[in-house]
Enzyme design. Structure first.
Site, PDB file in Angstrom:
ATOM      1  N   HIS A   7       0.670  -1.200   0.030  1.00  0.00           N
ATOM      2  CA  HIS A   7      -0.216   0.126   0.018  1.00  0.00           C
ATOM      3  C   HIS A   7       0.743   1.206   0.042  1.00  0.00           C
ATOM      4  O   HIS A   7       2.152   1.458   0.394  1.00  0.00           O
ATOM      5  CB  HIS A   7      -0.945   0.152   1.215  1.00  0.00           C
ATOM      6  CG  HIS A   7      -0.383   0.042   2.502  1.00  0.00           C
ATOM      7  ND1 HIS A   7      -0.167  -0.878   3.304  1.00  0.00           N
ATOM      8  CD2 HIS A   7       0.070   1.055   3.216  1.00  0.00           C
ATOM      9  CE1 HIS A   7       0.660  -0.682   4.503  1.00  0.00           C
ATOM     10  NE2 HIS A   7       0.623   0.562   4.369  1.00  0.00           N
ATOM     11  N   GLU A  43      -7.917   4.864   9.957  1.00  0.00           N
ATOM     12  CA  GLU A  43      -7.527   4.553   8.610  1.00  0.00           C
ATOM     13  C   GLU A  43      -8.608   3.696   7.684  1.00  0.00           C
ATOM     14  O   GLU A  43      -9.345   3.040   8.242  1.00  0.00           O
ATOM     15  CB  GLU A  43      -6.110   3.632   8.312  1.00  0.00           C
ATOM     16  CG  GLU A  43      -6.017   2.620   9.397  1.00  0.00           C
ATOM     17  CD  GLU A  43      -6.094   1.164   8.569  1.00  0.00           C
ATOM     18  OE1 GLU A  43      -6.301   1.411   7.300  1.00  0.00           O
ATOM     19  OE2 GLU A  43      -6.246   0.115   9.298  1.00  0.00           O
ATOM     20  N   GLN A  59      -3.759   3.321   1.342  1.00  0.00           N
ATOM     21  CA  GLN A  59      -4.152   3.556   2.898  1.00  0.00           C
ATOM     22  C   GLN A  59      -4.444   5.014   3.192  1.00  0.00           C
ATOM     23  O   GLN A  59      -3.561   5.649   2.799  1.00  0.00           O
ATOM     24  CB  GLN A  59      -3.101   2.828   3.460  1.00  0.00           C
ATOM     25  CG  GLN A  59      -3.375   2.930   5.022  1.00  0.00           C
ATOM     26  CD  GLN A  59      -2.524   2.320   5.815  1.00  0.00           C
ATOM     27  OE1 GLN A  59      -1.435   2.307   5.755  1.00  0.00           O
ATOM     28  NE2 GLN A  59      -3.093   1.415   6.973  1.00  0.00           N
ATOM     29  N   HIS A  83       3.752   7.254   3.646  1.00  0.00           N
ATOM     30  CA  HIS A  83       4.804   6.115   3.637  1.00  0.00           C
ATOM     31  C   HIS A  83       4.454   5.129   2.536  1.00  0.00           C
ATOM     32  O   HIS A  83       3.194   5.192   1.609  1.00  0.00           O
ATOM     33  CB  HIS A  83       4.716   5.220   5.048  1.00  0.00           C
ATOM     34  CG  HIS A  83       3.413   4.647   5.397  1.00  0.00           C
ATOM     35  ND1 HIS A  83       2.416   5.345   5.943  1.00  0.00           N
ATOM     36  CD2 HIS A  83       2.856   3.289   5.179  1.00  0.00           C
ATOM     37  CE1 HIS A  83       1.360   4.579   6.312  1.00  0.00           C
ATOM     38  NE2 HIS A  83       1.502   3.346   5.699  1.00  0.00           N
ATOM     39  N   GLU A 133       7.477   0.607   5.088  1.00  0.00           N
ATOM     40  CA  GLU A 133       6.761  -0.197   6.051  1.00  0.00           C
ATOM     41  C   GLU A 133       6.876  -1.491   5.447  1.00  0.00           C
ATOM     42  O   GLU A 133       6.674  -1.583   4.204  1.00  0.00           O
ATOM     43  CB  GLU A 133       5.207  -0.101   6.150  1.00  0.00           C
ATOM     44  CG  GLU A 133       4.176  -0.930   7.007  1.00  0.00           C
ATOM     45  CD  GLU A 133       3.010  -0.392   7.232  1.00  0.00           C
ATOM     46  OE1 GLU A 133       2.605   0.775   6.699  1.00  0.00           O
ATOM     47  OE2 GLU A 133       2.229  -1.214   7.460  1.00  0.00           O
TER      48      GLU A 133
END
Ligand code: V0V
Ligand code: CO
Length: 140
Positions: A7, A43, A59, A83, A133
């Protein structure tokens, strides 16, 4: 090591408004909504595509308060890409391999992520300014 882009995390002030924008502009569909107290976010995951390496999402992230990671980011930089989450087979193994190359891990152990995933963050200062991430999706 990476199976897919799992994502792209996007910071926003108003989650409901951004969901509406992504639905009406791109036709994306929300597949999950969660509040993650430990990460300080509300989220939503919107499905983008299924590939050989798994599924990719957008996301959308709204901070639970100004002192959270996303709250601080919004105050400093405003809305935008926060991110990149990469899918990995085994998050603990990837963390060890990446740490051995001198990249700082923000998380010493995997944490709970969206839709039952195990996640871990790498420090943006060691990844050319990109908060990164690692995402191990739950076994099907
Ligand atoms: C901060 N910095 C960033 C950044 N956030 N650089 C690139 N991308 C970002 N998203 C830079 C910031 O500009 C500063 O650079 C420096 O890092 C220190 O930032 P700070 O504002 O003082 O904030 P810190 O140090 O308190 O926290 C920064 C970190 C924090 C990255 C350590 O945000 C963190 O732990 N993030 C991981 C957790 C997270 O983001 N959770 C929300 C998503 P200068 O100004 O010094 O040059 S949760 C999620 O994705 C879930 C649940 C999921 O996918 O399932
Ligand atoms: Co994420």
């Amino acid at each position: 090591m990476f199976l897919r882009i799992d994502h792209v995390g996007i910071a926003c002030h108003n989650l409901e408004e951004k969901i509406e924008f992504y639905e009406s502009t791109f036709g994306l569909v929300v597949v999950s909504r969660e509040v993650n107290e430990a990460q300080g976010v509300r989220e939503a995951m919107l499905h983008v595509a299924d590939g050989e390496g798994g599924t990719s999402y957008v996301q959308l992230l709204e901070p639970l308060s100004p002192e959270t990671a996303v709250g601080k980011f919004l105050a400093k930089r405003g809305e935008g890409v926060h991110h990149i989450g990469y899918g990995v087979e085994d998050v603990t193994k990837s963390m060890a391999e990446i740490a051995a190359k001198g990249v700082r891990l923000i998380d010493e152990r995997p944490r709970h992520g969206s839709m039952g995933a195990s996640i871990a963050f790498l420090h943006p200062k060691d990844v050319g300014g990109v908060l990164t991430e690692l995402v191990e999706a739950p076994r099907a």
